[in-house]
Design an enzyme around this catalytic site. Structure first.
Site, short mmCIF file in Angstrom:
data_model
loop_
_atom_site.label_atom_id
_atom_site.label_comp_id
_atom_site.label_asym_id
_atom_site.label_seq_id
_atom_site.Cartn_x
_atom_site.Cartn_y
_atom_site.Cartn_z
N GLY A 46 0.86 -1.14 0.23
CA GLY A 46 -0.11 0.11 -0.32
C GLY A 46 0.69 1.20 0.08
O GLY A 46 2.29 0.90 0.48
N GLN A 51 3.20 10.14 1.31
CA GLN A 51 3.78 9.32 1.59
C GLN A 51 5.14 9.88 -0.18
O GLN A 51 6.57 9.15 -0.06
CB GLN A 51 3.62 7.53 1.13
CG GLN A 51 3.55 7.32 2.63
CD GLN A 51 3.32 6.08 2.96
OE1 GLN A 51 2.46 4.82 2.30
NE2 GLN A 51 4.43 4.90 3.58
N CYS A 95 6.67 0.37 6.98
CA CYS A 95 5.82 1.13 6.31
C CYS A 95 6.87 1.57 5.23
O CYS A 95 8.18 2.26 5.99
CB CYS A 95 5.14 2.36 7.75
SG CYS A 95 4.94 3.90 6.41
N LEU A 96 6.62 1.74 4.07
CA LEU A 96 7.87 1.88 3.11
C LEU A 96 8.10 3.91 3.83
O LEU A 96 9.46 3.93 3.26
CB LEU A 96 7.29 2.02 2.04
CG LEU A 96 6.35 1.37 1.38
CD1 LEU A 96 6.28 1.53 0.40
CD2 LEU A 96 7.89 0.10 1.14
N HIS A 137 -3.72 1.13 7.87
CA HIS A 137 -2.66 1.68 7.60
C HIS A 137 -2.26 2.67 7.37
O HIS A 137 -2.29 4.43 7.32
CB HIS A 137 -1.73 0.72 7.14
CG HIS A 137 -0.10 0.85 7.48
ND1 HIS A 137 0.21 0.69 8.28
CD2 HIS A 137 -0.11 1.56 6.53
CE1 HIS A 137 1.99 1.37 8.07
NE2 HIS A 137 1.62 1.84 6.57
N GLU A 138 -3.04 2.67 5.81
CA GLU A 138 -2.85 3.97 4.23
C GLU A 138 -3.63 4.61 4.57
O GLU A 138 -3.63 5.66 4.79
CB GLU A 138 -3.42 3.28 3.18
CG GLU A 138 -2.03 1.83 2.46
CD GLU A 138 -1.05 2.09 3.32
OE1 GLU A 138 -0.27 3.65 2.68
OE2 GLU A 138 -0.09 0.98 3.21
N HIS A 141 -2.56 7.57 6.62
CA HIS A 141 -1.41 8.06 6.58
C HIS A 141 -2.14 9.44 6.12
O HIS A 141 -1.87 10.63 5.81
CB HIS A 141 -0.73 7.42 5.24
CG HIS A 141 0.33 6.68 5.39
ND1 HIS A 141 1.06 7.22 5.77
CD2 HIS A 141 0.58 5.59 5.45
CE1 HIS A 141 2.53 6.18 6.32
NE2 HIS A 141 1.88 5.40 5.67
NI NI Z 1 2.62 3.53 5.50
#
Ligand code: NI
Length: 171
Positions: A46, A51, A95-96, A137-138, A141
């Site tokens: 995701g 991000q 998380c990226l 999670h997304e 953000h």
């Molecule tokens: Ni993330």
């Protein structure tokens, strides 16, 4: 298609409340494409627009990746969680934007979500299990919330944040 630079912990854009998308124009469609490309390249399951430096309410998800199944790409524009199951479970997340950290987070086992798709159509879906987790999670953000804010153990949460703050200072 381009691979976008992923913002990491400490970037202001990750802590902002993102703006709704008013028009699904060519720039947005290009952003969606580039976000998918960036997510698959990372690889991740995701990615949220903040991000990649865009404070917009847009996420791309492909939760099937984790299980090695054929992809199930989904772009959600202006997504809203309509309801959450009371049942929760705990699972390690990463998380990226926060490389090298993975810690357990509690999430609802199912969520009902409304969003706009890239055709501008309103969609509703019920997500369960891992897909529900990825969506939660997304969507966090988009409100400037990161999974490290939700690490189950308070002690661990403090330790991780201290470590991340130290890393920032060295930068
Ligand atoms: Ni993330």
């Amino acid at each position: 298609m381009a691979i976008l630079e992923i913002e990491t912990f400490g970037a202001e854009v990750l802590r902002k409340v993102a703006e709704p998308i008013e028009n699904i124009d060519d720039a947005i469609l290009k952003l969606v494409e580039d976000m998918f490309h960036t997510m698959y390249e990372a690889p991740g399951v995701g990615l949220a627009a903040p991000q990649v430096g865009h404070s917009l309410r847009l996420v791309v998800i492909d939760h099937a990746l984790e299980e090695g199944k054929p992809g199930e790409p989904m772009a959600l524009i202006n997504p809203v969680i309509l309801s959450r199951a009371e049942e929760e479970d705990q699972m390690e997340e990463g998380c990226l934007s926060i490389p090298d950290v993975s810690e357990p987070v509690i999430r609802s086992l199912a969520v009902d979500v409304a969003a706009i798709n890239t055709d501008g159509k309103e969609i509703k879906l019920t997500a369960e299990g891992f897909q529900a987790r990825v969506i939660q999670h997304e969507l966090d953000h988009l409100d400037g919330i990161l999974f490290v804010d939700k690490i189950v153990s308070l002690l661990k949460r403090r330790m991780v944040k201290k470590r991340l703050a130290k890393k920032l200072k060295r930068r």
